[in-house]
Design a protein around this motif. Structure first.
Motif, mmCIF file in Angstrom:
data_model
loop_
_atom_site.group_PDB
_atom_site.id
_atom_site.type_symbol
_atom_site.label_atom_id
_atom_site.label_comp_id
_atom_site.label_asym_id
_atom_site.label_seq_id
_atom_site.Cartn_x
_atom_site.Cartn_y
_atom_site.Cartn_z
ATOM 1 N N ASN A 5 -3.211 5.103 7.093
ATOM 2 C CA ASN A 5 -3.082 4.011 6.126
ATOM 3 C C ASN A 5 -3.752 4.347 4.796
ATOM 4 N N ARG A 6 -3.627 3.456 3.846
ATOM 5 C CA ARG A 6 -4.150 3.706 2.507
ATOM 6 C C ARG A 6 -5.664 3.802 2.476
ATOM 7 N N ALA A 7 -6.302 3.194 3.458
ATOM 8 C CA ALA A 7 -7.762 3.247 3.527
ATOM 9 C C ALA A 7 -8.258 4.557 4.140
#
Length: 470
Positions: A292-294
């Motif tokens: 994910n983006r995190a």
């Protein structure tokens, strides 16, 4: 009974019960967790077959465990050697005296029967390793006091490192890794099958300045997508960097060569492995579901259990277990693969470079390279290129440059960041030794040559520290 200590690592080889190798060793990974052993913790076994719990405690949660993975991998074999030296003297590791350490230093550096004597810089590292361990042991009451009383040697040379000019690097890469003749013609006797992979890895290090472990453990989804830029930014994970994660930059030609390797040599290795069912049988395999983006990676274990972790905290061993599902089937998430299609241990690159340098020498060339030399060379090239870029952008004359030392100081900070250093002084003193004491004006502003390959060649002549090709 052997006369040497042995070194093992927690997690090596996965769980033996997965392949039914050793009866009685079932659920080894779970037993290690119950004992509180951390992943990739060193385990030193004495010649009598005993494991000292006090040593495990020193390694488990201490100043040693806080060190970067690469430092731990370097230090642990040094402990094995020193403990073996003590054992052959009739002493255990916790019985070392200052005299033992002095005798060890004498044998390592000057022993007439030691065919692999070491220089001051290497001994300084060994001394630091021993001091770290015995300081921990003394603090915890495992030894009365640290036996390490020696001071660091004075014959450490910061200029022992070498640099490569662009043409010397190309010659070494093409002949040593690519299998051409010094003339540039194809060598009909060349039997290397990994030229595309090896050349791409060398280009990556020479372009980006990544360390061997950092570049050697890259995952395919960590590569920036190839486009129309001159340089592309990527991220080095904290767990595989020397101290902390940082942003790296790779040039377009190097990234294009890597993509060529992925589409050819790597793809063929993966196809062969799939055809033999290699990936399906691997113990400890984790199939990535998404990132994910995190920066969180989610995966599925071989037994179907879900797991996840921070991308930046994945160790080299973690990365070798990751696989991705494509339309054609499973493939390793690791970028660099062996001929059999399995993830390549990053330490293997040292031998690859040594073989390439040996081939060059056999063909009469005086060029050689190590992964660290390519990192140094990137720093030198980037210093000169950034100075030129600022000079052109600000439109400064030579007289005006003298009044903008603070601006040029920022260039050192930029190179420091690109190398992932904590200290700007390390960047100045060690990696960029060839330019120390030289007037910046002598390096700046060839309008027709923004990369300044000629200036780097000039440094090779003037300093004797930069390796060039005639």
């Amino acid at each position: 009974m052997t006369s040497e200590w042995l070194l093992f690592w927690v997690g090596d080889g996965g769980d033996p019960s997965s392949d039914g190798l050793l009866a009685g060793w079932e659920h080894l990974a779970e037993r290690e967790r119950v004992l509180g052993l951390r992943e990739r913790q060193p385990i030193l076994v004495a010649p009598d077959g005993r494991v000292d719990a006090r040593l495990s405690e020193c390694f488990r949660r201490s100043a040693f465990s806080a060190k970067a993975e690469g430092t731990q991998v370097t230090y642990a074999p040094l402990y094995r050697l020193f403990f073996t030296f003590l054992w052959q003297r009739g002493a255990h590791w916790d019985q070392a005296t200052p005299d033992d350490v002095e005798d060890w230093e004498d044998w390592r550096r000057r022993g007439s029967d030691n065919a692999a004597r070491i220089a001051g810089g290497t001994w300084a590292k060994e001394l630091a390793a021993l001091k770290l361990l015995y300081d921990i042991a003394a603090k915890r009451g495992f030894v009365p006091a640290s036996p390490v009383l020696l001071t660091a040697p004075t014959d450490v040379k910061t200029s022992d490192v070498k640099w490569l000019t662009p043409r010397a690097f190309r010659l070494w890469r093409n002949v040593g890794l690519g299998g051409t003749l010094p003339s540039g013609l194809e060598d009909q006797a060349w039997r290397g099958r990994c030229a595309g992979r090896d050349s791409a890895f060398a280009d990556l290090l020479y372009s980006s300045g990544l360390r061997r472990r950092e570049g050697g453990t890259l995952l395919t989804f960590e590569l920036p997508p190839l486009g129309e830029r001159n340089y592309y930014a990527g991220r080095v994970g904290q767990a595989v960097a020397k101290r902390a994660g940082y942003t790296f930059y790779v040039g377009h030609p190097a990234l294009a060569r890597i993509e060529g390797y992925r589409a050819s040599t790597r793809a063929l290795a993966v196809a062969r492995a799939r055809a033999r069912g290699v990936y399906e049988r691997l113990p400890g395999r984790r199939v990535v579901r998404d990132v994910n983006r995190a920066g969180r990676v989610r995966w599925t274990e071989r037994d179907g259990r879900a797991g996840e972790g921070a991308l930046g905290l994945l160790t080299a061993a973690d990365r070798m277990r990751l696989f991705v599902e494509t339309e054609d089937g499973l493939e390793p998430a690791m970028l660099w693969l062996t001929e059999s299609g399995l993830p390549l241990e990053h330490a293997t690159w040292t031998k690859v470079f040594e073989r390439a340098s040996t081939r060059c020498a056999r063909l009469g060339l005086e060029v050689f390279a190590t992964p660290k030399m390519l990192r140094h060379s990137m720093a030198l090239r980037m210093l000169i290129a950034l100075h030129n870029a600022l000079d052109r952008r600000l439109g400064l004359t030579p007289d005006q440059r003298r009044h903008y030392e603070e601006v040029y100081g920022q260039v050192w900070l930029m190179v420091k960041g690109m190398l992932g250093h904590r200290s700007e002084q390390v960047t100045r003193d060690v990696y960029l030794e060839p330019v120390r004491g030289l007037q910046l004006e002598s390096l700046l502003n060839d309008d027709d040559n923004p990369v300044n390959a000629e200036k780097i060649a000039e440094l090779a002549v003037r300093t004797g520290l930069v390796l060039d090709a005639a």
